[in-house]
Design a protein around this motif. Structure first.
Motif, PDB file in Angstrom:
ATOM      1  N   ILE A  79     -44.981   1.771-120.502  1.00 10.30           N
ATOM      2  CA  ILE A  79     -44.341   3.004-120.015  1.00 10.30           C
ATOM      3  C   ILE A  79     -45.387   4.057-119.689  1.00 10.30           C
ATOM      4  N   ASN A  80     -46.416   4.158-120.521  1.00 10.24           N
ATOM      5  CA  ASN A  80     -47.453   5.158-120.279  1.00 10.24           C
ATOM      6  C   ASN A  80     -48.405   4.748-119.159  1.00 10.24           C
ATOM      7  N   ALA A  81     -48.492   3.448-118.895  1.00 12.20           N
ATOM      8  CA  ALA A  81     -49.329   2.980-117.785  1.00 12.20           C
ATOM      9  C   ALA A  81     -48.579   2.977-116.467  1.00 12.20           C
ATOM     10  N   LEU A  82     -47.244   3.135-116.532  1.00 10.49           N
ATOM     11  CA  LEU A  82     -46.401   2.983-115.350  1.00 10.49           C
ATOM     12  C   LEU A  82     -46.725   3.956-114.207  1.00 10.49           C
ATOM     13  N   PRO A  83     -47.020   5.238-114.466  1.00  9.88           N
ATOM     14  CA  PRO A  83     -47.304   6.140-113.330  1.00  9.88           C
ATOM     15  C   PRO A  83     -48.424   5.658-112.420  1.00  9.88           C
ATOM     16  N   SER A  84     -49.514   5.171-112.990  1.00 12.01           N
ATOM     17  CA  SER A  84     -50.621   4.678-112.161  1.00 12.01           C
ATOM     18  C   SER A  84     -50.219   3.429-111.389  1.00 12.01           C
ATOM     19  N   ILE A  85     -49.407   2.578-112.010  1.00  7.82           N
ATOM     20  CA  ILE A  85     -48.942   1.371-111.331  1.00  7.82           C
ATOM     21  C   ILE A  85     -48.015   1.743-110.177  1.00  7.82           C
ATOM     22  N   VAL A  86     -47.136   2.713-110.417  1.00  6.24           N
ATOM     23  CA  VAL A  86     -46.229   3.177-109.358  1.00  6.24           C
ATOM     24  C   VAL A  86     -47.019   3.704-108.164  1.00  6.24           C
ATOM     25  N   ILE A  90     -43.177  12.207-107.300  1.00  2.31           N
ATOM     26  CA  ILE A  90     -42.006  12.739-108.012  1.00  2.31           C
ATOM     27  C   ILE A  90     -41.522  11.750-109.060  1.00  2.31           C
ATOM     28  N   ILE A  91     -41.497  10.452-108.710  1.00  3.60           N
ATOM     29  CA  ILE A  91     -41.075   9.425-109.678  1.00  3.60           C
ATOM     30  C   ILE A  91     -42.014   9.405-110.878  1.00  3.60           C
ATOM     31  N   CYS A  92     -43.325   9.486-110.616  1.00  2.00           N
ATOM     32  CA  CYS A  92     -44.295   9.503-111.714  1.00  2.00           C
ATOM     33  C   CYS A  92     -44.084  10.707-112.625  1.00  2.00           C
ATOM     34  N   THR A  93     -43.759  11.847-112.039  1.00  2.00           N
ATOM     35  CA  THR A  93     -43.504  13.045-112.833  1.00  2.00           C
ATOM     36  C   THR A  93     -42.258  12.889-113.687  1.00  2.00           C
ATOM     37  N   LEU A  94     -41.229  12.229-113.142  1.00  2.00           N
ATOM     38  CA  LEU A  94     -40.005  12.006-113.905  1.00  2.00           C
ATOM     39  C   LEU A  94     -40.233  11.005-115.035  1.00  2.00           C
ATOM     40  N   ILE A  95     -41.079   9.988-114.783  1.00  2.00           N
ATOM     41  CA  ILE A  95     -41.382   9.017-115.827  1.00  2.00           C
ATOM     42  C   ILE A  95     -42.163   9.662-116.961  1.00  2.00           C
ATOM     43  N   ASN A  96     -43.186  10.425-116.577  1.00  2.00           N
ATOM     44  CA  ASN A  96     -44.046  11.086-117.560  1.00  2.00           C
ATOM     45  C   ASN A  96     -44.302  12.513-117.079  1.00  2.00           C
ATOM     46  N   PRO A  97     -43.614  13.509-117.628  1.00  2.00           N
ATOM     47  CA  PRO A  97     -43.777  14.894-117.163  1.00  2.00           C
ATOM     48  C   PRO A  97     -45.201  15.410-117.253  1.00  2.00           C
ATOM     49  N   ARG A  98     -46.052  14.766-118.065  1.00  2.00           N
ATOM     50  CA  ARG A  98     -47.438  15.222-118.169  1.00  2.00           C
ATOM     51  C   ARG A  98     -48.273  14.774-116.968  1.00  2.00           C
ATOM     52  N   THR A  99     -47.715  13.850-116.167  1.00  2.00           N
ATOM     53  CA  THR A  99     -48.438  13.331-115.014  1.00  2.00           C
ATOM     54  C   THR A  99     -48.385  14.342-113.879  1.00  2.00           C
ATOM     55  N   ARG A 100     -49.554  14.693-113.350  1.00  2.00           N
ATOM     56  CA  ARG A 100     -49.610  15.575-112.201  1.00  2.00           C
ATOM     57  C   ARG A 100     -50.687  15.056-111.250  1.00  2.00           C
ATOM     58  N   PHE A 101     -50.278  14.623-110.047  1.00  2.00           N
ATOM     59  CA  PHE A 101     -51.236  14.177-109.053  1.00  2.00           C
ATOM     60  C   PHE A 101     -51.461  15.335-108.091  1.00  2.00           C
ATOM     61  N   GLU A 102     -52.305  16.278-108.484  1.00  2.00           N
ATOM     62  CA  GLU A 102     -52.533  17.482-107.684  1.00  2.00           C
ATOM     63  C   GLU A 102     -53.957  17.480-107.167  1.00  2.00           C
ATOM     64  N   ILE A 149     -46.442  -3.351-126.571  1.00  2.00           N
ATOM     65  CA  ILE A 149     -46.894  -3.556-125.191  1.00  2.00           C
ATOM     66  C   ILE A 149     -45.851  -3.070-124.194  1.00  2.00           C
ATOM     67  N   ASN A 150     -44.597  -3.521-124.376  1.00  2.00           N
ATOM     68  CA  ASN A 150     -43.565  -3.283-123.367  1.00  2.00           C
ATOM     69  C   ASN A 150     -42.948  -1.888-123.428  1.00  2.00           C
ATOM     70  N   LEU A 151     -42.781  -1.340-124.631  1.00  2.00           N
ATOM     71  CA  LEU A 151     -42.090  -0.061-124.766  1.00  2.00           C
ATOM     72  C   LEU A 151     -43.029   1.128-124.800  1.00  2.00           C
ATOM     73  N   ARG A 181     -54.118  -3.954-115.090  1.00  2.00           N
ATOM     74  CA  ARG A 181     -55.038  -4.309-116.171  1.00  2.00           C
ATOM     75  C   ARG A 181     -55.864  -3.106-116.614  1.00  2.00           C
ATOM     76  N   THR A 182     -56.442  -2.389-115.646  1.00  2.00           N
ATOM     77  CA  THR A 182     -57.298  -1.245-115.984  1.00  2.00           C
ATOM     78  C   THR A 182     -56.525  -0.172-116.737  1.00  2.00           C
ATOM     79  N   THR A 183     -55.327   0.142-116.251  1.00  2.00           N
ATOM     80  CA  THR A 183     -54.529   1.185-116.888  1.00  2.00           C
ATOM     81  C   THR A 183     -54.051   0.747-118.264  1.00  2.00           C
TER      82      THR A 183
END
Length: 315
Positions: A234-241, A303-315, A228-230, A202-204
Motif C-alpha cells: 500500500i505504501n509502495a503503491l503511489p510510485s507504482i501507479v 490525484i489517485i496517488c494523493t487519495l491513496i496516500n495523502p502524504r504523497t505530493r508530486f509537485e 507485504i500485502n497490507l 522492486r525498488t519501491t
C-alpha cells in the motif's frame, strides 16, 4: 488534500494551454516554407496562393492563432490535406484500436511486472532477484519490432494461434473478436513495459520493507503475507501507479512501431501516415490529442496517488 487536487487540475490545464500554443506554432518553426513542403517543388504560384488562403497563412500570426484557437474550442481543427475530412473525425476514428491495445497491454504489464517485482524485493540478493535483474533489463532493451517478429513466427506462422496482422472493429466484429486481434501486439507491448514496472515495484518495495514500522509490525507477530500485502505494498503503491500511468499514457499516444507491424489503424499509425504525406494540419491535430492525453492521465495519476496516500505530493 482538496487544495492540492484543485491546484493540480489548474496546473494541468495550464500545461494543456502550452500544448495548444506549441501545436499551432510548430508548423511555423519548421525550416523552409511549409506550403512548398506540402505541395512539392513543382507547385504553381496559384496553387501556393490558394493553399495559403485555405490554411489562413496569408494572415498575421496573431490572427492565425485566434482563428485556429476558435476552431479548436469548437472541436474544428480543419480538414486533412490527405483525406479531405475533418481532423477531429479522423483522430477519433483511430482512438478505439489504440485505446483497446493500450488497455490490454498495460493489463499484461501490471499482471507480470507487479508480482515479479514484489517477489524480487522479498528475495533481495537471491537467485530469483538476480534472474529478475537480467530478465527485466532484457525486456526493456529489446526492440519492439524484434519481439514482434519472433512472436509472429512462433504464435502465428508455426501454430496459427493469432492473426498475423489487421484489426476488426468492435461495431462490426464484436468486442471479443477485436480483443483477440489485439492480443499478440498487446503481448509484445506488455512484455516491454512489464520490465520497467517490475523494476519500479522492486525498488519501491525494497525501500518500504526497510522502514521501522514494518519491523515493528513483524515484532508484533503480524503474518509476513499481511506485512507485504497490507502494509508494504500500500505504501509502495503511489510510485507504482505513477510508472503505470506513464506507460499507459505512452501507449495511448500511439505505439507507432507495433501498429505499423500489425497493421492496426490506430493513432500511432496515423502519425506515421500524416508525416509521410506531409499532412501538417493532421500532424498538428494528432500532436495536440496525444499531448492532452498525457496531461490528463498524469494529472489523474497524481490525484489517485494523493487519495491513496495523502502524504504523497508530486509537485
Amino acid at each position: 488534500m482538496l487544495n492540492y487536487i484543485i491546484k493540480r487540475i489548474l496546473r494541468g490545464f495550464s500545461v494543456i494551454l502550452l500544448i495548444i500554443i506549441f501545436s499551432f506554432f510548430i508548423i511555423h518553426l519548421m525550416p523552409g516554407d511549409p506550403i512548398i513542403t506540402m505541395l512539392g517543388d513543382k507547385a504553381t504560384n496559384d496553387q501556393i496562393v490558394h493553399m495559403r488562403q485555405e490554411l489562413n497563412l496569408d494572415k498575421p500570426m496573431v490572427e492565425q492563432f485566434l482563428i485556429w484557437l476558435t476552431g479548436f474550442l469548437r472541436l474544428d481543427m480543419g480538414d486533412s490535406l490527405l483525406w479531405k475530412e475533418p481532423i477531429i473525425d479522423i483522430v477519433m476514428s483511430r482512438v478505439e484500436p489504440t485505446f483497446l491495445l493500450a488497455l490490454i497491454a498495460i493489463t499484461i504489464s501490471v499482471a507480470l511486472g507487479v508480482p515479479i517485482g514484489i517477489k524480487a524485493a522479498k528475495e533481495n540478493g537471491g537467485f530469483f532477484d538476480r534472474a529478475f535483474s537480467i530478465g527485466s533489463l532484457i525486456s526493456i532493451s529489446l526492440p519492439a519490432f524484434w519481439i514482434a517478429i519472433i512472436l509472429i513466427h512462433l504464435l502465428c506462422v508455426k501454430i496459427n494461434l493469432f492473426p498475423v496482422a489487421g484489426y476488426r472493429r468492435v461495431e462490426t466484429a464484436g468486442f471479443f473478436v477485436a480483443v483477440y486481434d489485439l492480443l499478440l501486439p498487446a503481448l509484445v507491448l506488455g512484455i516491454m513495459h512489464s520490465g520497467q514496472i517490475a523494476r519500479m515495484t522492486r525498488t519501491t518495495m525494497l525501500d518500504v520493507l526497510q522502514q521501522d514500522y514494518l519491523r515493528t509490525a513483524r515484532a508484533k507477530g503480524i503474518n509476513e503475507k499481511q506485512v507485504i500485502n497490507l502494509h508494504a505494498f500500500i505504501n509502495a503503491l503511489p510510485s507504482i501507479v505513477m510508472v503505470v500511468s506513464f506507460s499507459f499514457a505512452g501507449l495511448l499516444g500511439g505505439a507507432a512501431v507495433i501498429e505499423q507491424i500489425f497493421n492496426i489503424p490506430g493513432t500511432g499509425n496515423l502519425v506515421i501516415t500524416a508525416v509521410h504525406n506531409r499532412d501538417y494540419p493532421l500532424i498538428q491535430g494528432v500532436l495536440l490529442f496525444i499531448g492532452i492525453i498525457f496531461v490528463f492521465i498524469n494529472m489523474l495519476a497524481d490525484i489517485i496517488c494523493t487519495l491513496i496516500n495523502p502524504r504523497t505530493r508530486f509537485e
